[in-house]
Design a protein around this motif. Structure first.
Motif, PDB file in Angstrom:
ATOM      1  N   THR A  17      28.880  52.241  38.349  1.00 55.44           N
ATOM      2  CA  THR A  17      29.745  52.791  38.814  1.00 55.44           C
ATOM      3  C   THR A  17      30.875  54.046  39.255  1.00 55.44           C
ATOM      4  O   THR A  17      31.015  53.753  40.495  1.00 55.44           O
ATOM      5  CB  THR A  17      31.005  51.321  38.356  1.00 55.44           C
ATOM      6  N   LEU A 106      26.018  47.113  41.565  1.00 58.08           N
ATOM      7  CA  LEU A 106      27.507  46.452  42.331  1.00 58.08           C
ATOM      8  C   LEU A 106      26.851  45.417  43.239  1.00 58.08           C
ATOM      9  O   LEU A 106      25.825  45.453  44.105  1.00 58.08           O
ATOM     10  CB  LEU A 106      27.737  47.495  42.893  1.00 58.08           C
ATOM     11  N   TRP A 109      30.853  41.258  47.789  1.00 55.52           N
ATOM     12  CA  TRP A 109      31.792  39.922  47.392  1.00 55.52           C
ATOM     13  C   TRP A 109      32.575  40.040  48.455  1.00 55.52           C
ATOM     14  O   TRP A 109      33.324  41.760  49.077  1.00 55.52           O
ATOM     15  CB  TRP A 109      32.218  39.892  46.734  1.00 55.52           C
ATOM     16  N   THR A 111      36.730  39.233  49.605  1.00 54.95           N
ATOM     17  CA  THR A 111      37.811  38.769  49.120  1.00 54.95           C
ATOM     18  C   THR A 111      39.271  38.843  50.063  1.00 54.95           C
ATOM     19  O   THR A 111      38.438  39.033  51.213  1.00 54.95           O
ATOM     20  CB  THR A 111      38.229  40.315  47.849  1.00 54.95           C
ATOM     21  N   VAL A 116      33.720  44.269  49.359  1.00 53.04           N
ATOM     22  CA  VAL A 116      34.382  44.886  48.162  1.00 53.04           C
ATOM     23  C   VAL A 116      33.166  44.857  47.682  1.00 53.04           C
ATOM     24  O   VAL A 116      32.447  44.087  47.530  1.00 53.04           O
ATOM     25  CB  VAL A 116      35.015  45.192  47.715  1.00 53.04           C
ATOM     26  N   VAL A 118      31.608  45.378  44.244  1.00 49.10           N
ATOM     27  CA  VAL A 118      32.150  45.342  42.938  1.00 49.10           C
ATOM     28  C   VAL A 118      31.970  44.952  41.523  1.00 49.10           C
ATOM     29  O   VAL A 118      30.559  44.819  41.508  1.00 49.10           O
ATOM     30  CB  VAL A 118      33.084  43.526  42.955  1.00 49.10           C
ATOM     31  N   PHE A 120      32.335  43.040  37.639  1.00 45.83           N
ATOM     32  CA  PHE A 120      32.995  42.066  37.446  1.00 45.83           C
ATOM     33  C   PHE A 120      33.256  42.339  36.002  1.00 45.83           C
ATOM     34  O   PHE A 120      32.031  42.902  34.738  1.00 45.83           O
ATOM     35  CB  PHE A 120      32.611  40.464  37.309  1.00 45.83           C
ATOM     36  N   VAL A 217      37.264  34.839  43.425  1.00 38.65           N
ATOM     37  CA  VAL A 217      36.845  35.454  44.599  1.00 38.65           C
ATOM     38  C   VAL A 217      35.202  34.838  44.767  1.00 38.65           C
ATOM     39  O   VAL A 217      34.663  33.691  44.556  1.00 38.65           O
ATOM     40  CB  VAL A 217      35.542  36.594  43.316  1.00 38.65           C
TER      41      VAL A 217
END
Length: 221
Positions: A17, A106, A109, A111, A116, A118, A120, A217
């Motif tokens: 991340t 990562l 996705w 939204t 972006v 993301v 989870f 999502v």
């Protein structure tokens, strides 16, 4: 102390991340905070503080062990057993590591704010809870107060596997029984290890290919 059991998985969560440089920065920040908090003790008596705070070679009392009651006491305190458990701990982490790395990838996705990258919640919780569980399973001694280190993660881990509901509930109950047996017995310690082993193998075998996705999502295809 048990926060260290999460450290390997946390490291790879941060790498995924934050990237390598920011991960090093965050680790350095953690080190600086610990140094500042320890400074009064380090200035007063550094040797005693370091030896007391990080006494990894201390010998646990056999009378309080929950997980190794079926071993004779002379084997329980043998450093060769401790080194073997440490080796197994590291080996199992290495076995899970490829799964963690793939799972922590990562994903792009869509939204309501657009596309972006993301990660989870399950992608963080499952590797970290599993990493902590591995440390518990190969601990050289578990005392009764150590149950708080992982009891709250057991339902999540059990229901991540493909074991039947009856098996999950039975294992959960057996683990609870083992921790509530005082003094521990050969049977309670043996059943605790058996439950740990079944759960560990099931986690490795049933590791999900993709994380659970919040219903709000939608995946970008």
């Amino acid at each position: 102390m048990n926060i260290l059991l999460f450290a390997p998985a946390l490291f790879f969560v941060l790498l995924s991340t934050r990237g390598f440089l920011k991960t090093l920065l965050l680790i350095g920040l953690c080190g600086v905070i610990q140094l500042v908090l320890a400074l009064p003790f380090l200035l007063a008596n550094p040797v005693s503080y370091v030896m007391g705070a990080f006494n990894l070679g201390r010998v646990f009392l056999y009378e309080w062990t929950v997980n190794w009651r079926f071993l004779p006491e002379e084997l329980f305190v043998d450093r060769r057993l401790h080194l073997a458990l440490l080796g197994l701990h590291l080996a199992v982490i290495l076995c899970f590591l490829p799964k963690w790395i793939r799972y922590l990838k990562l994903t792009e996705w869509t939204t309501n704010k657009g596309k972006v990258l993301v990660m989870f919640p399950d992608q963080i919780l499952l590797p970290m809870f599993t990493c902590n569980f591995i440390g518990m399973a190969f601990s050289r001694s578990l005392h009764y107060q150590f149950y708080v280190w992982y009891y709250h993660t057991l339902p999540y881990l059990l229901w991540t596997t493909k074991l039947s509901t009856v098996t999950r509930l039975t294992m959960w109950g057996v683990i609870e029984l083992a921790w509530n047996t005082f003094p521990s017995t050969t049977w309670s310690s043996g059943l605790l290890h058996l439950s740990h082993l079944v759960l560990l193998v099931s986690l490795w075998k049933d590791w999900p290919k993709e994380p659970s996705v919040p219903p709000s999502v939608s995946k970008n295809k």
